[in-house]
Design a protein around this motif. Structure first.
Motif, short mmCIF file in Angstrom:
data_model
loop_
_atom_site.label_atom_id
_atom_site.label_comp_id
_atom_site.label_asym_id
_atom_site.label_seq_id
_atom_site.Cartn_x
_atom_site.Cartn_y
_atom_site.Cartn_z
N ALA A 294 0.85 -1.21 0.00
CA ALA A 294 0.00 0.00 0.00
C ALA A 294 0.87 1.24 0.00
CB ALA A 294 -0.93 -0.01 1.21
N VAL A 295 1.58 1.47 -1.10
CA VAL A 295 2.39 2.67 -1.28
C VAL A 295 2.00 3.31 -2.59
CG1 VAL A 295 4.33 1.86 0.11
CG2 VAL A 295 4.25 1.33 -2.32
N GLU A 296 2.10 4.63 -2.66
CA GLU A 296 1.64 5.36 -3.84
C GLU A 296 2.77 5.74 -4.78
OE1 GLU A 296 -0.49 8.73 -2.43
OE2 GLU A 296 -2.15 7.55 -1.57
N ARG A 297 3.99 5.79 -4.28
CA ARG A 297 5.10 6.22 -5.13
C ARG A 297 6.38 5.52 -4.67
NH1 ARG A 297 3.79 10.91 -2.04
NH2 ARG A 297 2.54 11.62 -3.80
N PHE A 298 7.42 5.65 -5.47
CA PHE A 298 8.68 4.99 -5.19
C PHE A 298 9.61 5.83 -4.32
CE2 PHE A 298 7.19 3.23 -9.25
CZ PHE A 298 7.15 1.88 -8.92
N THR A 299 9.46 7.13 -4.36
CA THR A 299 10.27 8.02 -3.55
C THR A 299 9.39 8.73 -2.53
OG1 THR A 299 10.03 9.74 -5.24
CG2 THR A 299 11.98 8.35 -5.36
N GLN A 300 10.02 9.37 -1.54
CA GLN A 300 9.23 10.01 -0.49
C GLN A 300 8.36 11.13 -1.04
OE1 GLN A 300 11.89 11.23 2.63
NE2 GLN A 300 12.41 9.12 3.21
N GLU A 301 8.94 11.91 -1.95
CA GLU A 301 8.16 13.00 -2.53
C GLU A 301 7.72 12.61 -3.94
OE1 GLU A 301 12.30 13.29 -3.80
OE2 GLU A 301 11.32 13.10 -1.84
N LYS A 302 6.81 13.35 -4.49
CA LYS A 302 6.33 13.08 -5.84
C LYS A 302 7.46 13.29 -6.84
CE LYS A 302 2.63 14.24 -9.06
NZ LYS A 302 1.42 15.08 -9.32
N THR A 303 7.51 12.40 -7.81
CA THR A 303 8.57 12.47 -8.82
C THR A 303 8.46 13.76 -9.60
OG1 THR A 303 8.46 10.06 -9.04
CG2 THR A 303 9.62 11.26 -10.76
N THR A 304 9.54 14.52 -9.60
CA THR A 304 9.54 15.81 -10.29
C THR A 304 10.02 15.64 -11.72
OG1 THR A 304 11.78 16.24 -9.47
CG2 THR A 304 9.94 17.05 -8.15
N SER A 305 9.64 16.58 -12.56
CA SER A 305 10.05 16.55 -13.96
C SER A 305 11.55 16.76 -14.07
CB SER A 305 9.30 17.62 -14.75
OG SER A 305 9.70 17.60 -16.11
N LEU A 306 12.17 16.03 -14.97
CA LEU A 306 13.61 16.12 -15.13
C LEU A 306 14.05 17.39 -15.82
CD1 LEU A 306 14.45 12.46 -16.17
CD2 LEU A 306 15.07 13.58 -14.06
N GLY A 307 13.34 17.72 -16.88
CA GLY A 307 13.80 18.82 -17.72
C GLY A 307 15.04 18.41 -18.48
N ASN A 308 15.63 19.37 -19.19
CA ASN A 308 16.87 19.11 -19.92
C ASN A 308 16.74 17.91 -20.85
OD1 ASN A 308 19.46 19.66 -20.70
ND2 ASN A 308 20.42 18.76 -18.90
N GLY A 309 15.59 17.81 -21.53
CA GLY A 309 15.40 16.78 -22.54
C GLY A 309 14.61 15.57 -22.11
N GLN A 310 14.27 15.41 -20.83
CA GLN A 310 13.51 14.26 -20.37
C GLN A 310 12.47 14.67 -19.35
OE1 GLN A 310 16.63 11.47 -19.01
NE2 GLN A 310 15.95 10.08 -20.62
#
Length: 470
Positions: free
Chosen positions: A27-43
């Motif tokens: 019962a977990v919603e994500r892989f990291t503690q905070e929400k995955t942020t956009s990478l930028g710089n091409g990805q």
């Protein structure tokens, strides 16, 4: 008649032991503690997106696509995995035979020469033949489901082999992609290093001319000779690693090192995937091969408990023999030559020195072990994905800084070139600026390659798409 009634009844009977239920996704919603942020710089990340089956096509390189498909078609590792699946399937099919009655035909022929009565004055020997033809049928009703649980366990082992093949398939594709990226990186580094060596040689020549006129000291010459030697020293290891990567790519496609592959790779020919899928945690549990193989191991261990419990319960065996016996073959078909036997036995273990009980306890302990390994596989999988996400975030920053450094050194080189045209800058200063620029280019090549490798690692950590993709 009794066999005909008992056979379907035993198939529909109960099966002792626990019924397997697939583990619930964490019962977990994500892989990291905070929400995955956009990478930028091409990805950029896309949470909840599905991983494509042929994910390597996201790099938009036909040579890479061709090489991966070639590796999949000719890999001995995948052939061995496919053979392991067939072995597990045949083992399961063989175990299903215990659910059916067993029948065999027996034929015996005896020729006997018997002595006469030794007390008689007239001793006469008698010779005769005896023929027996019979069919034997035995059936052990699967009252407690022992045979069905054994088949269930073997079917789960076949599933383990199937998921291990998927893992081998995924690992093979990732290894080919990473080797291709490494080759491209090495080719770029070798080309830049060779240009650096040329510049170092030119700088050495310029300093030697200046030394002849007394413009520089002898220590400057020695320092430059050391720099040139260091530059030359970096080239052989890069060339060796490139040759080893070519050998690796040949091996991954089922070839020998002497059989060169046609495809070659340059970083400029590999497109960085822009949109990176990040599966939901529940989806990861449902598609990652090592997790599914661990789940199948739990299933197999669960079924073995039923086998162990059934061994402690009464065992019923029904037998029937029918046939004919006579002194001549012709008499086998005469009236009165036939015979039959019907028998039923029930065996209940009473005392076995706690052997069967301890076997049941061992099966229960194996289930606990399999469940713990499953939880460990899930935790490790989540860690792999989180590590890849962090690595890609760090790669985006590293690439940005490397490009800034390369751009700044390029601008400095252009400025030096401009000043040289007006006689305000020596050729030696131009060589130095070019050397700085090439060093920055090598660093940028390495960071670009590392981001491509970490992108491959993310696809692999996410399970590489649907199992049906191969």
């Amino acid at each position: 008649m009794f066999l005909a009634l008992l056979f379907p009844a035993s198939l529909a009977g109960c099966a002792v032991g626990p019924d397997f239920e697939a583990p619930v996704a964490p019962a977990v919603e994500r892989f990291t503690q905070e929400k995955t942020t956009s990478l930028g710089n091409g990805q950029q990340f896309h949470e909840g997106a599905e991983v494509p089956g042929r994910w390597w096509m996201a790099f938009r390189s036909k040579p890479l696509n061709d090489l991966v498909e070639d590796a999949i078609s000719h890999s001995p590792t995948l052939e061995a995995a496919e053979a392991a699946i067939r072995v597990a399937r045949y083992d399961a099919d063989a175990a299903k035979g215990a659910l059916l009655p067993q029948a065999s035909l027996n034929s015996s022929s005896n020729y006997t020469l018997a002595s006469g009565d030794s007390t008689s004055t007239s001793v006469t020997q008698q010779a005769y033949s005896f023929f027996t033809k019979q069919m034997q049928i035995s059936y052990a009703p699967d009252i407690w489901g022992a045979n069905r649980r054994a088949v269930e366990s073997l079917e789960a082992r076949r599933e383990i082999q199937s998921w291990q093949k998927q893992a081998a398939y995924l690992t093979l594709a990732a290894n080919v992609a990473e080797a291709a990226i490494e080759e491209a990186s090495l080719r770029g580094q070798i080309a830049a290093t060779r240009r650096v060596i040329v510049l170092e040689e030119e700088r050495s020549a310029l300093l030697e001319r200046q030394f002849a006129y007394g413009a520089v000291a002898g220590t400057d010459i020695l320092s430059q000779q050391s720099a040139l030697a260091r530059a030359r020293q970096t080239l052989p290891p890069l060339e060796s690693r490139l040759a080893q990567q070519r050998n690796l790519l040949a091996a991954l496609t089922g070839r020998y090192p002497s059989q060169a592959i046609a495809e070659t790779f340059e970083l400029s020919e590999l497109t960085l995937p822009r949109d990176l899928p990040v599966s939901l945690p529940s989806r990861l549990v449902a598609q990652r091969p090592d997790i599914k193989a661990a789940e199948a191991s739990v299933h197999s261990a669960s079924a073995q408990i039923g086998v162990a419990v059934a061994a402690r319960l009464p065992n019923v065996v029904l037998t029937a023999n029918g046939g004919a016996s006579a002194f001549t073959i012709a008499q086998l078909f005469a009236p009165g030559a036939g015979f039959y036997t019907l028998a039923g036995t029930v065996a209940q273990p009473v005392f076995d020195g706690m052997t069967l009980l301890n076997k049941q306890r061992a099966a229960e302990a194996e289930l606990a072990q399999a469940e713990a390994r499953y939880r460990s596989a899930v935790v490790n999988a989540f860690q792999n994905v989180a590590d890849c996400l962090r690595a890609l975030q760090g790669d985006a920053r590293a690439v940005r800084e490397a490009r800034i450094a390369e751009g700044a050194s390029r601008k400095f080189l252009d400025k030096i070139h401009s000043q040289q045209r007006y006689g305000a800058m020596s050729r030696l200063a131009v060589v130095d600026a070019q050397r700085v620029y090439l060093d920055a280019s090598i660093s940028r090549i390495q960071t670009d390659a590392q981001r491509l490798v970490d992108t491959v690692a993310l696809y692999m950590a996410l399970g590489g798409g649907e199992k049906s993709s191969f």
